[in-house]
Scaffold this active site. Structure first.
Site, PDB file in Angstrom:
ATOM      1  N   GLU A   1      13.586  57.581  39.040  1.00  0.00           N
ATOM      2  CA  GLU A   1      14.519  58.602  39.499  1.00  0.00           C
ATOM      3  C   GLU A   1      14.793  58.496  40.999  1.00  0.00           C
ATOM      4  O   GLU A   1      15.918  58.715  41.452  1.00  0.00           O
ATOM      5  CB  GLU A   1      13.996  60.000  39.159  1.00  0.00           C
TER       6      GLU A   1
ATOM      7  N   TYR B   1      17.425  67.894  41.833  1.00  0.00           N
ATOM      8  CA  TYR B   1      17.732  66.975  40.734  1.00  0.00           C
ATOM      9  C   TYR B   1      16.476  66.255  40.240  1.00  0.00           C
ATOM     10  O   TYR B   1      16.160  66.271  39.041  1.00  0.00           O
ATOM     11  CB  TYR B   1      18.795  65.932  41.126  1.00  0.00           C
TER      12      TYR B   1
ATOM     13  N   ASP C   1      23.003  66.027  38.475  1.00  0.00           N
ATOM     14  CA  ASP C   1      23.436  64.987  39.401  1.00  0.00           C
ATOM     15  C   ASP C   1      24.962  64.899  39.359  1.00  0.00           C
ATOM     16  O   ASP C   1      25.633  65.754  38.765  1.00  0.00           O
ATOM     17  CB  ASP C   1      22.792  63.654  39.027  1.00  0.00           C
TER      18      ASP C   1
END
Length: 367
Positions: free
Chosen positions: A46, A129, A147
């Site tokens: 991520e 996020y 996102d």
DNA sequence: TATCCGTGGCG
DNA sequence: TCGCCAAGGAT
């Protein structure tokens, strides 16, 4: 908030979840970070995927996990090696924040990635996020992970006309996700929204005819999918003229410098360079800069080898490249090294300075 | 809130 | 060539 989300009550949530999850289950890409749910690997992926395309991340992720397979491995690694593994990926503070956060997890949480929004959000480099992404994907917790994809997809599905470039817009979409998210499979739900945005509901010319949730899409039914999302443009970047020099010693070593701990390309290595202020004699200006800042006597060869453009998100460097000789240096200064070309490969350089080196090597082998 | 922080690809 | 774009966060 109520007005912009007025369409959400018309969505049949059960059917929407069913169609979205069925599509993702069948069509999801086979990606290296989807092989298991190791929170550490999800976390690494991520961070790497922030503002970075999947195709770019894949080789970096594989190499990174091979080199730092566990929280323990990354926590105890040298920062130099971590930055080297990140070299070319950009936004280098991500790498340093990640290692710092991993060290905190080791110390504070017994090496286990925390599973509460409050704790995980407090880690360096983990924002709203990434927090939601890790919690939902690794732990199956129904938190939104909003996102750019999610904002684009939902702005179309719900026909939301707010400016997604504004930071305040994200909470509107988080509110929408909280109402829509599957509590049976929040991991797939969040990933499916992003996957849909990456594959079908793309920024320009979305493939609505292939879309699994077309039937639920207000933007499509209104014929306005191409006009969404609303996104204001950012200002153009300024141009900065730079000069750089590859300095060789008598025994063919080269001078490199470690950039400051903060700011642009922090802690990466570079060839000596400075912003060009004296447009009449940039070579002399660069010589004087190096003699003053590095305490070195140098002779820069006249004539620019090449000019390299380095485009950042907020500025552009135009670098005029020279070669030169290191004539004399008094003592070793911090953040300054004189190394062989073989040793160069251990240091992380920004892309522009990799190009500088390649060009100079090509130039040398010609003569 | 606006700006800073990288890079490569694409129309 | 050029602007835009990508699974954002920190300040």
């Amino acid at each position: 908030m109520k007005e912009v989300l007025k369409n959400i009550d018309e969505v049949n949530i059960n059917d929407f979840q069913r169609d979205l999850l069925a599509w993702f289950s069948a069509e999801q890409r086979d990606l290296p970070w989807r092989k298991d749910r190791d929170p550490y690997k999800v976390w690494v992926s991520e961070i790497m995927l922030q503002q970075t395309k999947v195709d770019t991340v894949i080789p970096y992720f594989n190499r990174f996990i091979e080199k730092f397979p566990t929280i323990e491995a990354l926590a105890t690694a040298d920062e130099e090696d971590v930055l080297k593994a990140w070299e070319g990926l950009g936004y280098y503070s991500r790498a340093r924040n990640l290692q710092s956060a991993v060290q905190e997890v080791k110390a504070k949480y017994d090496g286990k990635v925390p599973d509460s929004p409050k704790e995980i959000s407090s880690l360096k480099g983990v924002g709203p996020y990434t927090s939601g992404a890790i919690l939902s994907i690794a732990y199956g917790i129904p938190e939104p992970a909003v996102d750019g994809n999610v904002m684009r997809v939902l702005s179309r599905i719900l026909s939301i006309w707010i400016d997604i470039a504004k930071p305040s817009s994200r909470k509107v979409f988080e509110e929408a996700v909280r109402k829509l998210i599957s509590h049976e499979n929040p991991s797939f739900f969040n990933q499916a929204l992003m996957e849909l945005g990456a594959i079908i509901c793309t920024p320009t010319s979305p493939s609505c005819l292939l879309c699994p949730v077309r039937e639920h899409c207000h933007g499509f039914h209104e014929g306005v999918q191409a006009e969404l999302p609303v996104k204001t443009k950012k200002k153009s970047t300024r141009i900065v003229k730079m000069s750089a020099v590859v300095l060789f010693t008598e025994d063919n070593k080269v001078v490199i410098h470690k950039r400051p701990e903060e700011g642009l390309l922090a802690n990466l290595w570079e060839f000596p360079n400075t912003e060009v202020v004296d447009l009449q004699s940039p070579r002399k200006q660069l010589e004087q800069y190096i003699e003053k800042e590095y305490r070195m006597k140098v002779a820069i060869n006249p004539g620019v080898i090449t000019t390299i453009r380095h485009v950042f998100s907020h500025l552009t460097w135009e670098i005029e490249v020279y070669t030169g000789k290191l004539l004399h240096t008094k003592k070793k200064l911090p953040r300054l090294e004189i190394v062989t070309d073989e040793e160069l490969s251990k240091y992380a350089f920004p892309v522009s300075h990799q190009k500088i080196w390649k060009t100079v090597v090509a130039e040398k082998t010609e003569s």
